[in-house]
Design a protein around this motif. Structure first.
Motif, PDB file in Angstrom:
ATOM      1  N   ILE A 220       0.832  -1.205   0.000  1.00  0.00           N
ATOM      2  CA  ILE A 220       0.000   0.000   0.000  1.00  0.00           C
ATOM      3  C   ILE A 220       0.862   1.249   0.000  1.00  0.00           C
ATOM      4  CG2 ILE A 220      -1.586   1.344   1.456  1.00  0.00           C
ATOM      5  CD1 ILE A 220      -2.923  -1.411   2.133  1.00  0.00           C
ATOM      6  N   THR A 221       1.917   1.269   0.796  1.00  0.00           N
ATOM      7  CA  THR A 221       2.766   2.462   0.794  1.00  0.00           C
ATOM      8  C   THR A 221       3.542   2.589  -0.509  1.00  0.00           C
ATOM      9  OG1 THR A 221       4.468   1.206   1.993  1.00  0.00           O
ATOM     10  CG2 THR A 221       3.019   2.611   3.295  1.00  0.00           C
ATOM     11  N   GLY A 222       3.822   1.464  -1.178  1.00  0.00           N
ATOM     12  CA  GLY A 222       4.518   1.533  -2.460  1.00  0.00           C
ATOM     13  C   GLY A 222       3.633   2.000  -3.593  1.00  0.00           C
ATOM     14  N   TYR A 223       2.361   1.620  -3.561  1.00  0.00           N
ATOM     15  CA  TYR A 223       1.462   1.939  -4.669  1.00  0.00           C
ATOM     16  C   TYR A 223       0.611   3.179  -4.412  1.00  0.00           C
ATOM     17  CZ  TYR A 223       2.229  -2.284  -7.458  1.00  0.00           C
ATOM     18  OH  TYR A 223       2.767  -3.233  -8.266  1.00  0.00           O
ATOM     19  N   LEU A 224       0.005   3.273  -3.241  1.00  0.00           N
ATOM     20  CA  LEU A 224      -0.987   4.331  -3.025  1.00  0.00           C
ATOM     21  C   LEU A 224      -0.359   5.684  -2.720  1.00  0.00           C
ATOM     22  CD1 LEU A 224      -3.888   2.481  -1.205  1.00  0.00           C
ATOM     23  CD2 LEU A 224      -3.203   2.479  -3.606  1.00  0.00           C
ATOM     24  N   THR A 225       0.975   5.749  -2.718  1.00  0.00           N
ATOM     25  CA  THR A 225       1.650   7.048  -2.669  1.00  0.00           C
ATOM     26  C   THR A 225       1.944   7.582  -4.066  1.00  0.00           C
ATOM     27  OG1 THR A 225       3.731   5.843  -2.414  1.00  0.00           O
ATOM     28  CG2 THR A 225       2.691   6.669  -0.393  1.00  0.00           C
ATOM     29  N   VAL A 226       1.759   6.738  -5.099  1.00  0.00           N
ATOM     30  CA  VAL A 226       1.851   7.213  -6.486  1.00  0.00           C
ATOM     31  C   VAL A 226       0.708   8.198  -6.708  1.00  0.00           C
ATOM     32  CG1 VAL A 226       1.689   6.519  -8.908  1.00  0.00           C
ATOM     33  CG2 VAL A 226       2.935   5.078  -7.269  1.00  0.00           C
ATOM     34  N   PRO A 227       0.979   9.375  -7.287  1.00  0.00           N
ATOM     35  CA  PRO A 227      -0.060  10.414  -7.352  1.00  0.00           C
ATOM     36  C   PRO A 227      -1.405   9.951  -7.895  1.00  0.00           C
ATOM     37  CG  PRO A 227       2.049  11.352  -7.963  1.00  0.00           C
ATOM     38  CD  PRO A 227       2.282   9.886  -7.770  1.00  0.00           C
ATOM     39  N   ALA A 228      -1.409   9.141  -8.958  1.00  0.00           N
ATOM     40  CA  ALA A 228      -2.690   8.716  -9.538  1.00  0.00           C
ATOM     41  C   ALA A 228      -3.477   7.862  -8.559  1.00  0.00           C
ATOM     42  CB  ALA A 228      -2.448   7.947 -10.836  1.00  0.00           C
TER      43      ALA A 228
END
Length: 324
Positions: A220-228
């Motif tokens: 989650i921290t790897g993906y949901l910090t991506v702006p989109a």
């Protein structure tokens, strides 16, 4: 099921595809990040297991030229006539720009333009057109597929969801809970005949909740910090529960960002428990409006300890036997 399975060499996937087919899986869908490309695992599946349907979720629209993307899709469609679906999407600045040295510019318009090009090219048309984001001069597939594959669009927020509804043959959802599905599906409006809603669902089939949650927090921290994806989850209403994670990440505190993800968010986005419990949770996505739930199998302590034998035991427990 998402393929290839982690830890299993591609050369050993013939047994995996056979096991998935026996267990009642109908589809295998590939992704493309930094492991195998999206098309090679599906080409192997086309040869080794002729009953499985194949799909990409997704092939990025920036990292191949339009003509090469059409050629590659046409080749897989020819190898598996009527059994292949091409999923495309914008991907992310890291994958496109940092790893592939391609400017990540105007992702919405680029995705729309590639979608329109592919629909024409895969039907065997000669494409000679200036799109908003690129120009193609007299491109014609030498071997257009006898059965043009449907083209599905990865979409998160309303603009891309509405584009999918208006012009694609289906939509691919990612990183959402079963309870989030109705909001995304509502943006699609009434579906055209044959339009499919596909969702990738992360599944960690273990009763070791501490393992599943620790892995889930890292993802989650790897993906949901991506702006989109951050914007997507703000749109879904998670601003307050994920705000501390985003604040810690922006401050450079990676450990603190992971620790700030609440258990209830992990449990909603990364399904875990005994395999039968995971299947019950996957069914909630189907009940909410997903036509094709695609599991993405995550590593577990049991798989790490048991290797190929544990995987062979697990797959039938995650599947739905024919006739049931």
């Amino acid at each position: 099921m998402t393929v290839p399975l982690s830890g299993v060499p591609l050369a050993d996937h013939a047994a995996v595809y056979a096991a998935l087919d026996r267990a009642g899986f109908t589809d295998v869908w590939s992704s493309e990040v930094a492991g195998a490309d999206a098309f090679t695992p599906l080409t192997l599946a086309a040869a080794w297991q002729p009953r499985l349907r194949l799909g990409t979720a997704i092939a990025p629209v920036f990292t191949r030229g339009p003509g090469l993307l059409a050629m590659t899709a046409a080749a897989v469609a020819e190898a598996a006539p009527g059994r292949f679906a091409l999923g495309i999407g914008a991907s992310s600045p890291v994958l496109v720009q940092d790893w592939n040295a391609v400017p990540f510019e105007e992702p919405f318009r680029r995705t729309r333009d590639v979608l329109r090009f592919l629909h024409a090219a895969l039907c065997g048309e000669t494409v000679d057109q200036a799109y908003d984001t690129f120009t193609v001069r007299r491109f014609t597939l030498e071997r257009p597929p006898a059965v043009p594959p449907p083209v599905l669009l990865a979409a998160l927020r309303p603009g891309m969801l509405r584009l999918a509804a208006a012009e694609a043959d289906g939509v691919i959802l990612n990183w959402l809970s079963a309870d989030d599905v109705p909001r995304a599906v509502a943006e699609l409006g009434e579906h055209r005949p044959g339009f499919e809603v596909v969702a990738r669902i992360f599944v960690c089939p273990t009763e070791d909740a501490a393992h599943a949650r620790a892995l889930g927090r890292r993802l989650i921290t790897g993906y949901l910090t991506v702006p989109a994806y951050a914007a997507f989850h703000r749109w879904l209403g998670r601003d307050s529960v994920l705000g501390p994670m985003w604040d810690a990440w922006a401050a450079g505190d990676r450990r603190g960002a992971a620790a700030a993800v609440p258990d209830e968010v992990v449990d909603a986005l990364v399904l875990h428990g005994a395999p039968e419990q995971c299947i019950a949770q996957v069914r909630r996505y189907a009940d909410a409006g997903v036509d094709v739930p695609v599991m993405a199998l995550l590593p577990t302590p049991e798989l790490a300890a048991g290797g190929a034998a544990a995987l062979a035991t697990l797959i039938p427990r995650l599947g739905i036997a024919e006739g049931s």
